[in-house]
Design a protein around this motif. Structure first.
Motif, PDB file in Angstrom:
ATOM      1  N   LEU A  89       0.824  -1.199   0.000  1.00 54.96           N
ATOM      2  CA  LEU A  89       0.000   0.000   0.000  1.00 54.96           C
ATOM      3  C   LEU A  89       0.865   1.260   0.000  1.00 54.96           C
ATOM      4  O   LEU A  89       2.014   1.235   0.449  1.00 54.96           O
ATOM      5  CB  LEU A  89      -0.892   0.028   1.244  1.00 54.96           C
ATOM      6  N   PRO A  90       0.311   2.361  -0.482  1.00 54.20           N
ATOM      7  CA  PRO A  90       0.977   3.647  -0.261  1.00 54.20           C
ATOM      8  C   PRO A  90       0.945   3.959   1.229  1.00 54.20           C
ATOM      9  O   PRO A  90       0.240   3.295   1.995  1.00 54.20           O
ATOM     10  CB  PRO A  90       0.124   4.629  -1.067  1.00 54.20           C
ATOM     11  N   VAL A  92       0.031   4.888   4.802  1.00 49.87           N
ATOM     12  CA  VAL A  92      -1.267   4.979   5.461  1.00 49.87           C
ATOM     13  C   VAL A  92      -1.073   5.712   6.793  1.00 49.87           C
ATOM     14  O   VAL A  92      -0.248   5.302   7.617  1.00 49.87           O
ATOM     15  CB  VAL A  92      -1.866   3.584   5.726  1.00 49.87           C
ATOM     16  N   ASP A  93      -1.814   6.775   7.004  1.00 45.77           N
ATOM     17  CA  ASP A  93      -1.724   7.527   8.248  1.00 45.77           C
ATOM     18  C   ASP A  93      -2.545   6.827   9.322  1.00 45.77           C
ATOM     19  O   ASP A  93      -3.777   6.858   9.302  1.00 45.77           O
ATOM     20  CB  ASP A  93      -2.227   8.955   8.041  1.00 45.77           C
ATOM     21  N   THR A  94      -1.856   6.158  10.252  1.00 46.52           N
ATOM     22  CA  THR A  94      -2.549   5.444  11.326  1.00 46.52           C
ATOM     23  C   THR A  94      -2.631   6.271  12.611  1.00 46.52           C
ATOM     24  O   THR A  94      -3.066   5.759  13.638  1.00 46.52           O
ATOM     25  CB  THR A  94      -1.840   4.106  11.622  1.00 46.52           C
ATOM     26  N   VAL A 137      -9.650   6.028   8.368  1.00 46.61           N
ATOM     27  CA  VAL A 137      -8.443   5.486   7.734  1.00 46.61           C
ATOM     28  C   VAL A 137      -8.818   4.757   6.446  1.00 46.61           C
ATOM     29  O   VAL A 137      -8.142   4.890   5.414  1.00 46.61           O
ATOM     30  CB  VAL A 137      -7.688   4.550   8.703  1.00 46.61           C
ATOM     31  N   ALA A 140      -9.527   7.088   3.616  1.00 45.58           N
ATOM     32  CA  ALA A 140      -8.313   7.648   3.027  1.00 45.58           C
ATOM     33  C   ALA A 140      -7.537   6.616   2.219  1.00 45.58           C
ATOM     34  O   ALA A 140      -6.718   6.975   1.368  1.00 45.58           O
ATOM     35  CB  ALA A 140      -7.421   8.223   4.126  1.00 45.58           C
ATOM     36  N   CYS A 141      -7.792   5.329   2.471  1.00 44.93           N
ATOM     37  CA  CYS A 141      -7.109   4.243   1.750  1.00 44.93           C
ATOM     38  C   CYS A 141      -8.141   3.166   1.423  1.00 44.93           C
ATOM     39  O   CYS A 141      -8.247   2.162   2.136  1.00 44.93           O
ATOM     40  CB  CYS A 141      -5.974   3.669   2.597  1.00 44.93           C
ATOM     41  N   LEU A 144      -8.282  -0.806   1.966  1.00 39.63           N
ATOM     42  CA  LEU A 144      -8.484  -1.402   3.284  1.00 39.63           C
ATOM     43  C   LEU A 144      -9.919  -1.871   3.486  1.00 39.63           C
ATOM     44  O   LEU A 144     -10.184  -2.726   4.329  1.00 39.63           O
ATOM     45  CB  LEU A 144      -8.099  -0.410   4.376  1.00 39.63           C
ATOM     46  N   LEU A 154      -4.069  -4.933   8.167  1.00 38.09           N
ATOM     47  CA  LEU A 154      -3.175  -3.861   7.755  1.00 38.09           C
ATOM     48  C   LEU A 154      -1.930  -3.998   8.611  1.00 38.09           C
ATOM     49  O   LEU A 154      -1.980  -3.880   9.841  1.00 38.09           O
ATOM     50  CB  LEU A 154      -3.830  -2.496   7.986  1.00 38.09           C
ATOM     51  N   HIS A 165       3.771  -0.536   4.459  1.00 42.85           N
ATOM     52  CA  HIS A 165       2.330  -0.605   4.686  1.00 42.85           C
ATOM     53  C   HIS A 165       1.784  -1.697   3.771  1.00 42.85           C
ATOM     54  O   HIS A 165       1.897  -1.608   2.551  1.00 42.85           O
ATOM     55  CB  HIS A 165       1.656   0.734   4.369  1.00 42.85           C
TER      56      HIS A 165
END
Length: 208
Positions: A89-90, A92-94, A137, A140-141, A144, A154, A165
């Motif tokens: 994945l690019p 990912v802001d968790t 989240v 934004a992705c 998922l 994830l 990611h």
């Protein structure tokens, strides 16, 4: 994640699954797994795994038993066939999930909850994330949103400059926890654990 789950992945407590010749047996029917399918550590691709949602354990399965769970042929019981899919994945802001460390994985469940896990010398610490934060989240992705409940996760490593990611099967996550558990030394982890974690991620390959 229970100690039993780790044992099934890294062979630390194989018990009566191992026959005198050192191989393993299917944990559903007891059939011997082929010798070539019984590495010291249950690496993905050697044989299939099932996830027992009631006991929170990963089980080794022979080909005939694993085929029963393809497309739901075995019904809606507490066993789930662990997929083999891996997707890079690019970033990912968790941050919204409140993760205190950079190495963690997140598993959605059929009841709508999402559990977060991060490895430690004793196994994996587990807590429940805020469902609304998880949906943010996912928004934004979008990939998922395709995670299979209970058996895909994830998997994130941003510790020490990492930029990893992934969507992975849960047995990959358990193997990562096993690496940390095996390599950790002292209070701070020592000098081998983080290079071992980096090797683990470097060896992940995309798989459909």
């Amino acid at each position: 994640m229970t100690p039993g789950a780790l044992a099934r992945i890294i062979g630390e407590a194989a018990g009566d699954r191992r026959r005198p010749g050192g191989g393993e047996r299917c944990e559903l029917c007891g059939e011997e797994l082929p010798v070539e399918d019984t590495p010291a550590e249950c690496a993905p691709g050697e044989h299939r795994h099932l996830y027992d949602t009631e006991r929170d354990e990963v089980l080794c399965a022979c080909r005939p038993c694993s085929l029963l769970f393809v497309r739901g042929k075995a019904g809606d019981g507490h066993y789930r066939l662990v997929p083999r899919r891996r997707v890079r994945l690019p970033p990912v802001d968790t941050t919204p999930l409140g993760v205190p460390v950079g190495l963690a994985f997140f598993v959605p469940h059929t009841d709508g909850t999402v559990t977060a896990h991060y490895p430690s010398p004793a196994g994996a610490t587990r807590w429940e994330t805020d469902p609304g934060a998880w949906q943010d989240v996912v928004a934004a992705c979008p990939p998922l949103g395709t995670l299979a409940p209970d058996v895909e996760a994830l998997l994130v490593n941003t510790a020490r400059g990492g930029r990893h990611h992934w969507i992975t099967p849960v047995d990959d996550c358990f193997r990562m926890v096993a690496v940390v558990r095996r390599e950790w030394r002292g209070l701070s982890g020592g000098g081998t654990v983080w290079p071992a974690v980096e090797r683990f991620f470097a060896e992940l390959t995309e798989r459909t």
